[in-house]
Design an enzyme around this catalytic site. Structure first.
Site, mmCIF file in Angstrom:
data_model
loop_
_atom_site.group_PDB
_atom_site.id
_atom_site.type_symbol
_atom_site.label_atom_id
_atom_site.label_comp_id
_atom_site.label_asym_id
_atom_site.label_seq_id
_atom_site.Cartn_x
_atom_site.Cartn_y
_atom_site.Cartn_z
ATOM 1 N N ASP A 171 -8.210 19.850 -14.030
ATOM 2 C CA ASP A 171 -8.600 18.405 -13.913
ATOM 3 C C ASP A 171 -7.961 18.467 -15.649
ATOM 4 O O ASP A 171 -9.263 18.822 -16.443
ATOM 5 C CB ASP A 171 -9.587 18.102 -14.229
ATOM 6 C CG ASP A 171 -10.184 16.906 -13.998
ATOM 7 O OD1 ASP A 171 -9.534 15.647 -15.061
ATOM 8 O OD2 ASP A 171 -11.202 16.169 -13.649
ATOM 9 N N ARG B 95 1.087 -0.918 -0.075
ATOM 10 C CA ARG B 95 -0.117 -0.178 0.294
ATOM 11 C C ARG B 95 0.760 1.217 0.020
ATOM 12 O O ARG B 95 0.698 2.691 -0.954
ATOM 13 C CB ARG B 95 -0.951 0.039 1.487
ATOM 14 C CG ARG B 95 -1.504 1.607 1.426
ATOM 15 C CD ARG B 95 -2.747 0.923 1.964
ATOM 16 N NE ARG B 95 -2.929 0.388 3.094
ATOM 17 C CZ ARG B 95 -2.403 1.074 4.798
ATOM 18 N NH1 ARG B 95 -1.471 1.537 4.315
ATOM 19 N NH2 ARG B 95 -2.206 -0.159 5.381
ATOM 20 N N LYS C 251 -9.748 7.270 -18.920
ATOM 21 C CA LYS C 251 -9.721 8.163 -19.907
ATOM 22 C C LYS C 251 -8.374 7.536 -20.637
ATOM 23 O O LYS C 251 -8.342 6.562 -21.282
ATOM 24 C CB LYS C 251 -10.663 9.420 -19.721
ATOM 25 C CG LYS C 251 -11.625 9.315 -18.746
ATOM 26 C CD LYS C 251 -12.629 8.269 -18.912
ATOM 27 C CE LYS C 251 -13.498 8.271 -17.600
ATOM 28 N NZ LYS C 251 -14.254 10.028 -16.516
ATOM 29 N N TYR D 202 -16.906 17.630 -13.789
ATOM 30 C CA TYR D 202 -17.329 16.364 -13.653
ATOM 31 C C TYR D 202 -18.079 16.299 -12.922
ATOM 32 O O TYR D 202 -18.090 17.087 -12.009
ATOM 33 C CB TYR D 202 -16.145 15.645 -13.915
ATOM 34 C CG TYR D 202 -16.217 14.160 -13.413
ATOM 35 C CD1 TYR D 202 -16.533 13.574 -14.715
ATOM 36 C CD2 TYR D 202 -15.939 13.452 -12.591
ATOM 37 C CE1 TYR D 202 -16.979 11.822 -14.967
ATOM 38 C CE2 TYR D 202 -16.717 11.713 -12.284
ATOM 39 C CZ TYR D 202 -16.803 11.701 -13.761
ATOM 40 O OH TYR D 202 -17.158 9.890 -13.795
#
Ligand SMILES: *Cc1c(COP(=O)(O)O)cnc(C)c1O
Length: 382
Positions: free
Chosen positions: A171, A47, A196, A99
């Site tokens: 973004d 992690r 994306k 978004y």
């Protein structure tokens, strides 16, 4: 190194232990220590750090010309980490073209944690100036925006944010690092949904954050580790595989989208077309100045005949798949009012410039003649 070389080489050096030219998927959750408290090769627990993820983080940092990169389990996990820089009582000033998931996240932060957020029209900088409060900590924009494809002046907004002692977050999902590097224009933090264009094959969920500020990086790394919002080594490997063709894919997305946008603009059943590469786009000149190589693969259109006609258009295509998301090799079509932006009220959508006849296209990498013919036949039944 130039972009195409970085896409293939940065963070993707041959594996030092085996010489494999492709960075292996390191699945181990933990790493052996040589003495108590002494790590053998710098790795401790997956992690906190994993070699495949570290390669991806170096790769994305290089593509954005950034000092530091962090990979997350999703774009929203990246957004959660960045918005954790804000305390109760502080304020996020965001563009109204945002978004849908970001809008929901900010509402949650407001209702649950008392973190203020307001939205304004960032194409009008005098309104932005008025929207700052003494507590504004983050300015949060997307350009081009989802789904309205508004283009915002990153350099001017960075200047404004810094004058008000706030950080600018961009973004950059719709542009990808190939078309635009916001840190070079003054942004403090850039984030991506790597789901994306960066991943590019609609086969993973991921996110990334880059910055040049060591202190911000330390905080964001802490959030990544504390929240545990890390991507799996396999997803990191898939993302790196996508990145190796990012520049080649983006060239083709831009070329296909330009041809599709021109076709739609000339079609009698289409009321308006929003594509930053068209001279009819309200910020076309800014897009030309701010972006390079092209204008990405996203197009928004208004269909004559309202909501019903728009939905029929979406349901009538045979190659374009009716689906959420964007940026993959396959072309997608969607109806934002009932899909990505369904969580907004009708009034909120109207204010954000999402009319009921809006359709969003993610133009993929198929032969452009087939794409145009598909849209043509779908519009015949509208
Ligand atoms: C998809 C998307 C996100 C969210 O990313 P996920 O990977 O779905 O969590 C954020 N911003 C933009 C612009 C997006 O398109």
């Amino acid at each position: 190194m130039r972009f195409g070389t970085k896409a293939i080489r940065a963070g993707q050096e041959p594996d030092p232990t085996t010489g494999a030219v492709v960075l292996p998927i390191y699945m181990a959750s933990t790493y052996v220590q040589s003495q108590v408290g002494e790590l053998k090769a710098g790795w401790e627990y997956a992690r906190s750090g994993n070699p495949t993820r570290a390669g991806l983080e170096r790769s994305i940092a290089a593509l954005e010309d950034a000092q530091y990169g962090l990979a997350f389990a999703s774009g929203m996990a990246a957004e959660t980490a960045v918005s954790s820089l804000v305390r109760t009582g502080e304020h996020i000033l965001a563009t109204k073209d945002i978004y849908g998931g970001t809008f929901r996240l900010f509402r949650h932060l407001r209702e649950k944690y008392g973190i203020e957020s307001t939205y304004t029209d960032f194409t009008d900088l005098s309104r932005v100036e008025e929207a700052f409060t003494p507590n504004t900590r983050l300015v949060w924009i997307e350009t081009p925006s989802n789904p309205t494809l508004v283009v915002l002046d990153i350099a001017a907004i960075a200047e404004l944010a810094h004058r008000h002692n706030a950080l600018l977050v961009v973004d950059n999902t719709f542009a990808s690092p190939y078309l635009q590097n916001p840190l070079q224009l003054g942004a403090d933090i850039v984030l991506h949904s790597t789901t994306k264009y960066i991943g590019g094959h609609s086969d993973l969920i991921g996110g990334a954050v880059v910055t040049n500020d060591a202190e911000l990086y330390e905080k964001l790394y802490r959030y990544q580790n504390d929240f545990g919002s890390v991507p799996s080594p396999f997803d990191c490997w898939l993302t790196l595989r996508g990145i190796r063709t990012l520049h080649v894919r983006m060239e083709a997305h831009c070329r296909n989208a330009m041809a599709v946008a021109q076709f739609l603009e000339s079609h009698p059943k289409i009321e308006w077309v929003r594509y930053p590469g068209l001279p009819s786009h309200p910020q076309h000149e800014l897009a030309r100045k701010q972006m390079r190589h092209g204008f990405s693969g996203m197009i928004a259109v208004g269909v004559k005949g309202g909501a019903k006609a728009a939905q029929r258009f979406c349901e009538g295509t045979k190659i374009f798949n009716l689906a959420e998301s964007l940026g993959g090799a396959e072309s997608l079509i969607g109806y934002p009012p009932k899909m990505s932006h369904a969580s907004m009220s009708a009034e909120e959508r109207a204010w954000c410039g999402i009319p009921d006849n809006m359709v969003r296209l993610s133009v993929g990498l198929e032969d452009v003649n087939d794409l145009v013919e598909d849209l043509q036949q779908a519009l015949e039944s509208v």
